[in-house]
Scaffold this motif. Structure first.
Motif, PDB file in Angstrom:
ATOM      1  N   ALA A 132      16.413  -7.119  24.648  1.00 57.81           N
ATOM      2  CA  ALA A 132      16.832  -6.426  23.429  1.00 57.81           C
ATOM      3  C   ALA A 132      18.340  -6.275  23.305  1.00 57.81           C
ATOM      4  N   VAL A 133      19.080  -6.590  24.377  1.00 50.72           N
ATOM      5  CA  VAL A 133      20.545  -6.480  24.328  1.00 50.72           C
ATOM      6  C   VAL A 133      21.125  -7.395  23.263  1.00 50.72           C
ATOM      7  N   ASP A 134      20.568  -8.580  23.143  1.00 51.83           N
ATOM      8  CA  ASP A 134      21.058  -9.576  22.192  1.00 51.83           C
ATOM      9  C   ASP A 134      19.967  -9.850  21.165  1.00 51.83           C
ATOM     10  N   ASN A 135      20.127  -9.326  19.945  1.00 44.95           N
ATOM     11  CA  ASN A 135      19.108  -9.495  18.915  1.00 44.95           C
ATOM     12  C   ASN A 135      18.881 -10.951  18.535  1.00 44.95           C
ATOM     13  N   VAL A 136      19.940 -11.746  18.560  1.00 40.05           N
ATOM     14  CA  VAL A 136      19.812 -13.165  18.214  1.00 40.05           C
ATOM     15  C   VAL A 136      18.928 -13.876  19.224  1.00 40.05           C
ATOM     16  N   THR A 137      19.188 -13.621  20.509  1.00 43.43           N
ATOM     17  CA  THR A 137      18.371 -14.231  21.562  1.00 43.43           C
ATOM     18  C   THR A 137      16.929 -13.767  21.465  1.00 43.43           C
ATOM     19  N   MET A 138      16.735 -12.485  21.189  1.00 44.29           N
ATOM     20  CA  MET A 138      15.380 -11.951  21.093  1.00 44.29           C
ATOM     21  C   MET A 138      14.600 -12.609  19.956  1.00 44.29           C
ATOM     22  N   ILE A 139      15.232 -12.748  18.796  1.00 49.19           N
ATOM     23  CA  ILE A 139      14.569 -13.395  17.663  1.00 49.19           C
ATOM     24  C   ILE A 139      14.292 -14.863  17.966  1.00 49.19           C
ATOM     25  N   LEU A 140      15.262 -15.537  18.564  1.00 56.21           N
ATOM     26  CA  LEU A 140      15.091 -16.953  18.917  1.00 56.21           C
ATOM     27  C   LEU A 140      13.921 -17.131  19.872  1.00 56.21           C
ATOM     28  N   LEU A 141      13.861 -16.261  20.875  1.00 56.98           N
ATOM     29  CA  LEU A 141      12.812 -16.382  21.875  1.00 56.98           C
ATOM     30  C   LEU A 141      11.446 -15.986  21.333  1.00 56.98           C
ATOM     31  N   THR A 142      11.372 -14.803  20.729  1.00 54.37           N
ATOM     32  CA  THR A 142      10.062 -14.254  20.371  1.00 54.37           C
ATOM     33  C   THR A 142       9.490 -14.776  19.059  1.00 54.37           C
ATOM     34  N   VAL A 143      10.357 -15.090  18.104  1.00 57.50           N
ATOM     35  CA  VAL A 143       9.872 -15.456  16.766  1.00 57.50           C
ATOM     36  C   VAL A 143       9.858 -16.969  16.543  1.00 57.50           C
ATOM     37  N   ILE A 144      10.655 -17.711  17.299  1.00 60.78           N
ATOM     38  CA  ILE A 144      10.716 -19.158  17.096  1.00 60.78           C
ATOM     39  C   ILE A 144      10.137 -19.918  18.291  1.00 60.78           C
ATOM     40  N   LEU A 145      10.733 -19.738  19.469  1.00 61.61           N
ATOM     41  CA  LEU A 145      10.308 -20.520  20.636  1.00 61.61           C
ATOM     42  C   LEU A 145       8.908 -20.146  21.117  1.00 61.61           C
ATOM     43  N   ALA A 146       8.643 -18.857  21.269  1.00 65.22           N
ATOM     44  CA  ALA A 146       7.343 -18.423  21.798  1.00 65.22           C
ATOM     45  C   ALA A 146       6.171 -18.876  20.928  1.00 65.22           C
ATOM     46  N   LYS A 230      14.545  -1.373  16.394  1.00 64.87           N
ATOM     47  CA  LYS A 230      14.740  -0.069  15.757  1.00 64.87           C
ATOM     48  C   LYS A 230      14.547   1.100  16.728  1.00 64.87           C
ATOM     49  N   TYR A 231      13.497   0.989  17.581  1.00 66.94           N
ATOM     50  CA  TYR A 231      13.144   2.126  18.415  1.00 66.94           C
ATOM     51  C   TYR A 231      13.418   1.914  19.908  1.00 66.94           C
ATOM     52  N   GLY A 232      13.767   0.681  20.305  1.00 63.71           N
ATOM     53  CA  GLY A 232      14.001   0.406  21.719  1.00 63.71           C
ATOM     54  C   GLY A 232      12.744  -0.087  22.396  1.00 63.71           C
ATOM     55  N   PRO A 233      12.880  -0.644  23.609  1.00 55.02           N
ATOM     56  CA  PRO A 233      11.735  -1.228  24.306  1.00 55.02           C
ATOM     57  C   PRO A 233      10.755  -0.201  24.856  1.00 55.02           C
ATOM     58  N   ASP A 234      11.220   0.986  25.167  1.00 59.69           N
ATOM     59  CA  ASP A 234      10.360   2.023  25.751  1.00 59.69           C
ATOM     60  C   ASP A 234       9.900   2.968  24.652  1.00 59.69           C
ATOM     61  N   THR A 235       8.945   2.485  23.859  1.00 57.77           N
ATOM     62  CA  THR A 235       8.486   3.276  22.724  1.00 57.77           C
ATOM     63  C   THR A 235       7.001   3.085  22.504  1.00 57.77           C
ATOM     64  N   THR A 236       6.344   4.110  21.998  1.00 56.34           N
ATOM     65  CA  THR A 236       4.934   3.996  21.621  1.00 56.34           C
ATOM     66  C   THR A 236       4.817   4.017  20.102  1.00 56.34           C
ATOM     67  N   GLN A 237       5.924   3.796  19.432  1.00 56.87           N
ATOM     68  CA  GLN A 237       5.934   3.790  17.968  1.00 56.87           C
ATOM     69  C   GLN A 237       4.971   2.734  17.450  1.00 56.87           C
ATOM     70  N   GLY A 238       4.041   3.136  16.602  1.00 54.93           N
ATOM     71  CA  GLY A 238       3.054   2.206  16.083  1.00 54.93           C
ATOM     72  C   GLY A 238       3.558   1.441  14.882  1.00 54.93           C
TER      73      GLY A 238
END
Length: 275
Positions: A132-146, A230-238
């Motif tokens: 989550a430190v780098d939003n660009v990397t996170m989007i690239l990894l989770t939304v495109i590559l994965a 928005k809420y960070g990795p340690d969240t139970t936000q639904g």
């Protein structure tokens, strides 16, 4: 239109996929050791290390399958990319959303404290924090590559190869979904990946195409990425701003309604085609 060249699963092809995964993990471990002892870099907090490591883990099983299973038979790895009707999209996305709500609630039932789960959860949140430190990397990894690489491997290759053995498609979907969940390692990811893998498997089996599973996978991961941003990795936000149990019940209702509609639609298509 490309037609899949995936072969029925046997002991040799399963071993090649496993060895490809192990080769990726070995390279990652070696690179991690270099980072620590040679370059004095904390790889665990590096998003680029996670990105490269993920790609190695996913791509090497496909490469091993290509060169050791298909090449000797004169084949090249190809997948199904058949077009889907507009109605299929209309039915599939709410189906996926319903399961996302179900999974979101069930994941909260997995303990996050105690000797075993507490340490594991800390490791999990540390990994998510690095991503989550780098939003660009996170989007690239989770939304495109994965979505691309995981659907190629788990639906396009593993699920299809299991079905080609003659095993019941329902059982094949459950097996591939379980493997998909196990690949994500952490219990909180396993639960969600297993449940969502069932939906992705059903959609792939019905449409005979990876197009919609890839888009559904990207949709799920985009929602998760936005929540994390928005809420960070340690969240139970639904996904919905209501009590988790109500979110769960809404998910069950949406899933069942659109599962019935999705099943009916494909049965009707099959009967029209046969007629």
């Amino acid at each position: 239109m490309m037609k899949s060249t995936v072969q029925p699963l046997n002991f040799f092809s399963a071993v090649m996929l496993f060895l490809g995964l192990m080769a990726g993990q070995t390279i990652i471990a070696f690179a991690a050791a270099l980072c620590i002892y040679v370059f004095h870099i904390d790889y665990a907090s590096s998003s680029w290390f996670m990105l490269i490591g993920y790609m190695l883990s996913m791509v090497l099983p496909l490469i091993f399958y290509q060169f050791f299973v298909l090449k000797p038979k004169g084949l090249d790895l190809k997948f199904d990319f058949k077009k889907n009707t507009f109605v299929t999209y209309i039915l599939a996305f709410p189906l996926m959303f319903g399961m996302m709500l179900i999974a979101e609630y069930l994941v909260t039932l997995v303990p996050t404290s105690g000797y075993f789960f507490g340490n594991l959860y800390k490791s999990f949140t540390n990994q998510m924090s690095a991503l989550a430190v780098d939003n660009v990397t996170m989007i690239l990894l989770t939304v495109i590559l994965a979505p691309l690489l995981e659907e190629f491997l788990f639906r396009g290759l593993i699920q299809k190869s299991i079905i080609k053995t003659g095993l019941n498609p329902k059982i094949s979907i459950l097996i591939s979904a379980f493997i998909f969940g196990a690949f994500h390692v952490y219990p909180w990811q396993f639960v969600g990946a297993f449940l969502l893998g069932i939906v992705l498997g059903i959609v792939y089996e019905k449409t005979k195409s990876l197009v919609l599973p890839i888009l559904l996978h990207a949709f799920n991961n985009l929602i998760s990425a936005l929540i994390m941003m928005k809420y960070g990795p340690d969240t139970t936000q639904g996904i919905l701003p209501i009590e988790p149990i109500y979110s769960f019940l809404i998910g069950v209702g949406i899933f069942n309604i659109f599962m019935l509609a999705f099943t009916f639609y494909f049965r009707r298509k099959a009967s029209i085609f046969e007629g």
